[in-house]
Design a protein around this motif. Sequence first.
Motif, PDB file in Angstrom:
ATOM      1  N   VAL A 160       0.828  -1.203   0.000  1.00  0.00           N
ATOM      2  CA  VAL A 160       0.000   0.000   0.000  1.00  0.00           C
ATOM      3  C   VAL A 160       0.868   1.261   0.000  1.00  0.00           C
ATOM      4  CG1 VAL A 160      -0.226   0.184   2.509  1.00  0.00           C
ATOM      5  CG2 VAL A 160      -2.097   0.925   1.067  1.00  0.00           C
ATOM      6  N   TYR A 161       2.122   1.119   0.454  1.00  0.00           N
ATOM      7  CA  TYR A 161       2.987   2.290   0.695  1.00  0.00           C
ATOM      8  C   TYR A 161       3.499   2.918  -0.607  1.00  0.00           C
ATOM      9  CZ  TYR A 161       2.621  -0.115   5.078  1.00  0.00           C
ATOM     10  OH  TYR A 161       2.111  -0.753   6.176  1.00  0.00           O
ATOM     11  N   THR A 162       3.556   2.146  -1.671  1.00  0.00           N
ATOM     12  CA  THR A 162       4.014   2.706  -2.954  1.00  0.00           C
ATOM     13  C   THR A 162       2.940   3.607  -3.549  1.00  0.00           C
ATOM     14  OG1 THR A 162       5.463   0.844  -3.349  1.00  0.00           O
ATOM     15  CG2 THR A 162       4.812   2.098  -5.286  1.00  0.00           C
ATOM     16  N   ASN A 163       1.684   3.128  -3.567  1.00  0.00           N
ATOM     17  CA  ASN A 163       0.597   3.929  -4.133  1.00  0.00           C
ATOM     18  C   ASN A 163       0.155   5.054  -3.200  1.00  0.00           C
ATOM     19  OD1 ASN A 163       0.337   2.301  -6.427  1.00  0.00           O
ATOM     20  ND2 ASN A 163      -1.016   0.881  -5.364  1.00  0.00           N
ATOM     21  N   GLN A 164       0.202   4.789  -1.898  1.00  0.00           N
ATOM     22  CA  GLN A 164      -0.351   5.732  -0.919  1.00  0.00           C
ATOM     23  C   GLN A 164       0.706   6.029   0.149  1.00  0.00           C
ATOM     24  OE1 GLN A 164      -4.002   2.899  -1.177  1.00  0.00           O
ATOM     25  NE2 GLN A 164      -4.756   4.655  -0.043  1.00  0.00           N
ATOM     26  N   PRO A 165       1.823   6.717  -0.257  1.00  0.00           N
ATOM     27  CA  PRO A 165       2.958   6.902   0.654  1.00  0.00           C
ATOM     28  C   PRO A 165       2.609   7.683   1.917  1.00  0.00           C
ATOM     29  CG  PRO A 165       3.257   8.160  -1.395  1.00  0.00           C
ATOM     30  CD  PRO A 165       2.082   7.280  -1.609  1.00  0.00           C
ATOM     31  N   TYR A 166       1.543   8.505   1.873  1.00  0.00           N
ATOM     32  CA  TYR A 166       1.134   9.260   3.059  1.00  0.00           C
ATOM     33  C   TYR A 166       0.795   8.334   4.234  1.00  0.00           C
ATOM     34  CZ  TYR A 166      -3.386   8.142   0.877  1.00  0.00           C
ATOM     35  OH  TYR A 166      -4.436   7.476   0.285  1.00  0.00           O
ATOM     36  N   LEU A 167       0.486   7.074   3.949  1.00  0.00           N
ATOM     37  CA  LEU A 167       0.111   6.156   5.038  1.00  0.00           C
ATOM     38  C   LEU A 167       1.302   5.799   5.926  1.00  0.00           C
ATOM     39  CD1 LEU A 167      -2.375   3.841   3.089  1.00  0.00           C
ATOM     40  CD2 LEU A 167      -2.952   5.595   4.790  1.00  0.00           C
ATOM     41  N   ILE A 168       2.524   5.964   5.421  1.00  0.00           N
ATOM     42  CA  ILE A 168       3.721   5.682   6.237  1.00  0.00           C
ATOM     43  C   ILE A 168       3.764   6.632   7.435  1.00  0.00           C
ATOM     44  CG2 ILE A 168       6.264   5.714   6.248  1.00  0.00           C
ATOM     45  CD1 ILE A 168       6.110   5.080   3.212  1.00  0.00           C
ATOM     46  N   GLU A 169       3.304   7.872   7.219  1.00  0.00           N
ATOM     47  CA  GLU A 169       3.387   8.913   8.255  1.00  0.00           C
ATOM     48  C   GLU A 169       2.090   9.076   9.036  1.00  0.00           C
ATOM     49  OE1 GLU A 169       6.198  10.261   8.655  1.00  0.00           O
ATOM     50  OE2 GLU A 169       7.160   9.622   6.787  1.00  0.00           O
ATOM     51  N   THR A 170       1.054   8.310   8.680  1.00  0.00           N
ATOM     52  CA  THR A 170      -0.261   8.525   9.303  1.00  0.00           C
ATOM     53  C   THR A 170      -0.315   7.845  10.673  1.00  0.00           C
ATOM     54  OG1 THR A 170      -1.269   8.613   7.107  1.00  0.00           O
ATOM     55  CG2 THR A 170      -2.759   8.220   8.950  1.00  0.00           C
TER      56      THR A 170
END
Length: 344
Positions: A160-170
């Motif tokens: 999921v982190y490649t398409n939606q990198p903002y999730l790493i910091e959420t």
Amino acid sequence: AVSQNLKGLFIGAGFFSRNHLHAWAEVEGAEIAAICDRDPQRAEAAAKEYGIAEWGTDAAMLQSGRFDFVDICTTMETHEALIALAVQAGVPVIVQKPMAPDLATCLRIEAQARAAGVPVMLHENFRFQKIFRRLREILSSGEIGEVTFGRLNWRNDIDVYTNQPYLIETKRFMIMDVGIHMLDLARYLLGDASEVSCFNQSVKEGIAGEDAATMLLRHDNKAVSVVDVSYASHKSPNLFPQTLGEIEGRLGTVEILEGQVLRIHTAAGRRDEVLAADGRSWTSEPWTQIQDSVPRTQQHFIDCLRSGRDFETSAGDSLKTYALAEAAYCSAATGRTVAIAELV
Ligand code: NAD
Ligand code: 89Y
């Protein structure tokens, strides 16, 4: 006679927007008249690709008086300000999940929209998957009797982190990202719930929030459900994006099995129904099951706007889903069962 198409402004030309934009081309009674992204290259590229006449970078274009609705497809921390613009302009809203990062913000958003009489619907597409529309029908038919137990799980290791990198910091990650879909499904299938217990886990290194959560819900009719979500479950084949589980009733059980199969057990015997998602020219595996639900979600929004019916996932109704998410975070932080009545 069918009146003119409703004209929409689309905000947020990021990763998931292509599914909305392809879907809008299929929705009857509506069209996207303009697209906005604060990144001009994204806005212009999407306008060209999807044949949208106008593009801009400032969401204030919402207040031009030319739009009948707005589709907000940005991440959760931007929703309050964007919905406030729509509320000021009196423009009905469909907004992607999650509504906002916490229940207090959701309550503010809903109260402002309600006070202004502006309809707001959450784009909560999992319940619009074919398999869950059919499961709801089976439960409503009474075939398995009153529901007593449910298990809904969504465990895979999609990157999921490649398409939606903002999730790493959420910080509020997994419950807000996919847990919210499962909590909505739990309410859709078993009814409202009043108590939640939850354990969270951060399995992958280097992420700010939880990437797995296990929740236990007590529903208003005393049914119990277990809802668990994870992005750190390694299996082959990868089960993304299937929700699996079962719903038990006093007279039978429906299993939700791999391959979009419902297995219905009653006193009369057992049968399987396959509810494969519809593929389209713009859908592709493994996303088809999710993509196929998007036009159905958007059509529901337009049909309700045109007929004056309430949205299934109105902001008001969805507060009950976001209260469950808040209760889950509260339970995970305190180690106790949290009653919804404590929060609202
Ligand atoms: P993204 O970050 O890739 O795209 C968001 C876009 O919005 C960006 O291009 C950004 O520039 C733009 N934007 C942000 N604030 C803006 C503003 N104030 N004005 C104009 N443009 C603005 O995000 P994404 O991955 O496409 O996700 C968007 C939302 O969709 C998220 O809430 C996510 O949870 C949700 N989502 C839902 C599903 C689903 O199945 N329902 C799947 C994926 C993502
Ligand atoms: O963000 C997630 C969602 O809401 O649906 C699928 C997803 O894009 C990745 O799991």
